[in-house]
Design a protein around this motif. Structure first.
Motif, PDB file in Angstrom:
ATOM      1  N   GLY A 105      -4.372  -8.985 -78.001  1.00 10.69           N
ATOM      2  CA  GLY A 105      -5.828  -9.443 -78.557  1.00 10.69           C
ATOM      3  C   GLY A 105      -5.955  -8.955 -79.914  1.00 10.69           C
ATOM      4  O   GLY A 105      -6.591  -9.855 -80.809  1.00 10.69           O
ATOM      5  N   ASP A 106      -5.590  -7.722 -80.223  1.00  7.96           N
ATOM      6  CA  ASP A 106      -5.955  -7.296 -81.513  1.00  7.96           C
ATOM      7  C   ASP A 106      -5.093  -7.851 -82.641  1.00  7.96           C
ATOM      8  O   ASP A 106      -5.487  -8.163 -83.711  1.00  7.96           O
ATOM      9  N   ALA A 107      -3.978  -8.199 -82.328  1.00  9.58           N
ATOM     10  CA  ALA A 107      -2.833  -8.908 -83.164  1.00  9.58           C
ATOM     11  C   ALA A 107      -3.421 -10.217 -83.602  1.00  9.58           C
ATOM     12  O   ALA A 107      -3.526 -10.683 -84.662  1.00  9.58           O
ATOM     13  N   LEU A 108      -4.054 -10.962 -82.472  1.00 11.89           N
ATOM     14  CA  LEU A 108      -4.715 -12.179 -83.123  1.00 11.89           C
ATOM     15  C   LEU A 108      -5.841 -12.183 -83.649  1.00 11.89           C
ATOM     16  O   LEU A 108      -6.090 -12.977 -84.641  1.00 11.89           O
ATOM     17  N   GLN A 109      -6.719 -11.142 -83.536  1.00 14.90           N
ATOM     18  CA  GLN A 109      -7.933 -10.969 -84.285  1.00 14.90           C
ATOM     19  C   GLN A 109      -7.631 -10.351 -85.783  1.00 14.90           C
ATOM     20  O   GLN A 109      -8.154 -11.115 -86.765  1.00 14.90           O
ATOM     21  N   ASP A 110      -6.521  -9.919 -85.898  1.00 18.34           N
ATOM     22  CA  ASP A 110      -6.024  -9.488 -87.450  1.00 18.34           C
ATOM     23  C   ASP A 110      -5.653 -10.749 -88.143  1.00 18.34           C
ATOM     24  O   ASP A 110      -5.946 -10.953 -89.161  1.00 18.34           O
ATOM     25  N   LEU A 111      -4.847 -11.909 -87.312  1.00 17.94           N
ATOM     26  CA  LEU A 111      -4.497 -13.060 -87.874  1.00 17.94           C
ATOM     27  C   LEU A 111      -6.021 -13.725 -88.280  1.00 17.94           C
ATOM     28  O   LEU A 111      -5.878 -14.476 -89.613  1.00 17.94           O
ATOM     29  N   VAL A 112      -6.867 -13.779 -87.448  1.00 21.77           N
ATOM     30  CA  VAL A 112      -8.162 -14.627 -87.764  1.00 21.77           C
ATOM     31  C   VAL A 112      -8.780 -13.754 -88.983  1.00 21.77           C
ATOM     32  O   VAL A 112      -9.208 -14.350 -89.966  1.00 21.77           O
ATOM     33  N   TYR A 113      -9.052 -12.638 -89.051  1.00 15.39           N
ATOM     34  CA  TYR A 113      -9.499 -11.855 -89.971  1.00 15.39           C
ATOM     35  C   TYR A 113      -8.850 -12.273 -91.465  1.00 15.39           C
ATOM     36  O   TYR A 113      -9.558 -12.320 -92.275  1.00 15.39           O
ATOM     37  N   ARG A 114      -7.512 -12.282 -91.408  1.00 16.21           N
ATOM     38  CA  ARG A 114      -6.918 -12.493 -92.577  1.00 16.21           C
ATOM     39  C   ARG A 114      -7.124 -13.911 -93.004  1.00 16.21           C
ATOM     40  O   ARG A 114      -7.276 -14.196 -94.337  1.00 16.21           O
ATOM     41  N   ALA A 115      -7.066 -14.709 -92.060  1.00 14.19           N
ATOM     42  CA  ALA A 115      -7.361 -16.349 -92.313  1.00 14.19           C
ATOM     43  C   ALA A 115      -8.752 -16.652 -93.081  1.00 14.19           C
ATOM     44  O   ALA A 115      -8.833 -17.429 -93.777  1.00 14.19           O
ATOM     45  N   LEU A 116      -9.562 -15.734 -92.713  1.00 12.90           N
ATOM     46  CA  LEU A 116     -11.250 -15.852 -93.109  1.00 12.90           C
ATOM     47  C   LEU A 116     -11.322 -15.139 -94.486  1.00 12.90           C
ATOM     48  O   LEU A 116     -12.401 -15.144 -95.078  1.00 12.90           O
ATOM     49  N   GLY A 117     -10.236 -14.170 -95.041  1.00 16.15           N
ATOM     50  CA  GLY A 117     -10.478 -13.438 -96.156  1.00 16.15           C
ATOM     51  C   GLY A 117     -10.794 -12.284 -96.041  1.00 16.15           C
ATOM     52  O   GLY A 117     -10.923 -11.455 -97.160  1.00 16.15           O
ATOM     53  N   TYR A 118     -10.975 -11.505 -95.224  1.00 19.03           N
ATOM     54  CA  TYR A 118     -11.015 -10.237 -94.840  1.00 19.03           C
ATOM     55  C   TYR A 118      -9.986  -9.254 -95.192  1.00 19.03           C
ATOM     56  O   TYR A 118      -8.831  -9.672 -94.777  1.00 19.03           O
ATOM     57  N   LYS A 119     -10.100  -8.163 -95.877  1.00 18.56           N
ATOM     58  CA  LYS A 119      -9.211  -7.386 -96.283  1.00 18.56           C
ATOM     59  C   LYS A 119      -9.000  -6.107 -95.317  1.00 18.56           C
ATOM     60  O   LYS A 119      -7.885  -5.187 -95.679  1.00 18.56           O
ATOM     61  N   GLU A 120      -9.770  -5.865 -94.212  1.00 17.09           N
ATOM     62  CA  GLU A 120      -9.565  -4.918 -93.484  1.00 17.09           C
ATOM     63  C   GLU A 120      -9.663  -5.557 -91.977  1.00 17.09           C
ATOM     64  O   GLU A 120     -10.460  -6.238 -91.728  1.00 17.09           O
TER      65      GLU A 120
END
Length: 351
Positions: A225-240
């Motif tokens: 689940g954390d791995a998926l969230q990381d992909l989502v964060y990056r797709a939306l432009g977050y840097k952390e």
């Protein structure tokens, strides 16, 4: 850390001079008397760690309640009312634990409540204090027994070709946050701000690039689940990568993320269309509710050591059950058992 200490002391002094009691309802809006999680944990740890509460259970509970009042600057009442939560003043319940088997009777975990876990050693001496959100506490429910849970599945008779199920956000969100311009926050755990909340359509456009993306399968639900969230964060432009452990997963965009390897969507303790306010300050006079949250449902397949995102649906909580069927089942449970991580029993290095 110094900022947390200074802020905690400042707020405690404000509480003392305010004449508020533990029975007075308080919210994050009241910045002068509301203790954020880290400040709350600091004050409780500072006063409680090292204290001995070797008393019979009922007396021990009262003594700990009295110590909490003193630590936070509240007057100690003659009797403690059976409020839910017990400490209305800071929206938290407390549990004193000698084992990692936490039992919650006649109540469910609230995603909008905080939980103060007082860790005791075998001699009833406090060795650690942790303040957890309801969302974090819910994650420790690994048995799925005696727990009130809501589940749903996509209505196959009305499986839309367009995965943007809600064409617009709720009217309250549109009115409160206005037209999206840009995101200034670097962290997905930051509070949402006016003119910095993407529309549900803009979220959908950015998330669509993740369809057919693959990532490693570990078999550990939280890690995957954390791995998926990381992909989502990056797709939306977050840097952390950062979350606050509560609903919704991506607070800055009021976005809840559901990873699905089966048709059944686990919704937890609340239905998406409920109008319960989120644990956050108001924005332009309005506190978003669960029904305002945007739900991203990631239907995935698993092949050997890879998870592949097949389709992503996006829908508001308010319209969730227009497209998903709610499973009916057991609704009320008298006891909830959670297994807390052993790391909570580790003595903090600065004590």
């Amino acid at each position: 850390m110094n900022n947390i200490i200074e802020n905690a002391i400042r707020i405690r002094n404000n509480i003392i001079s305010s004449n508020q009691t533990i029975d007075d309802i308080n919210t994050p809006d009241n910045v002068d008397t509301w203790l954020p999680n880290e400040e709350l944990e600091y004050l409780l740890s500072k006063d409680l760690i090292g204290k001995n509460f070797d008393f019979p259970p009922r007396t021990r509970s009262k003594k700990i309640n009295q110590a909490i009042c003193a630590a936070l600057g509240y007057p100690i009442p003659k009797t403690f009312k059976k409020n839910k939560p017990r400490f209305l003043c800071q929206n938290f319940d407390k549990y004193a634990q000698q084992s990692n088997n936490l039992q919650i009777w006649n109540d469910s975990v609230s995603l909008t409540r905080r939980y103060c876990i007082i860790i005791l050693d075998e001699d009833n001496i406090v060795i650690n204090v942790k303040v957890l959100s309801g969302g974090t506490l819910q994650d420790y429910d690994t048995t799925h027994k005696l727990t009130q849970k809501y589940q749903a599945s996509l209505d196959k008779s009305n499986d839309p070709s367009n995965t943007l199920l809600s064409s617009t956000d709720t009217s309250e969100i549109i009115k409160t946050f206005g037209t999206f311009k840009e995101i200034s926050s670097s962290s997905p755990a930051d509070l949402p701000k006016p003119n910095e909340l993407m529309t549900i359509k803009e979220l959908h456009n950015k998330l669509q690039v993740l369809e057919h993306t693959s990532f490693p399968f570990t078999g550990k639900s939280r890690v995957d689940g954390d791995a998926l969230q990381d992909l989502v964060y990056r797709a939306l432009g977050y840097k952390e990568y950062r979350e606050n452990g509560q609903l919704p997963d991506l607070l800055n965009q009021l976005l809840e993320i559901k990873k699905q390897l089966s048709p059944t969507v686990d919704l937890g303790l609340f239905k998406p269309d409920e109008t319960i306010e989120l644990e956050m300050p108001s924005v332009n006079g309005y506190i978003p509710t669960i029904s305002d949250v945007r739900y991203a449902i990631f239907y995935c397949s698993q092949n050997e050591n890879q998870i592949t995102i097949e389709k992503i649906y996006l829908v508001t909580g308010k319209e969730f059950f227009k497209y998903f069927n709610l499973f009916e089942g057991k609704r009320i449970n008298k006891k909830l058992q959670l297994h807390l991580p052993k790391e909570l029993w580790e003595v903090p290095s600065n004590n």
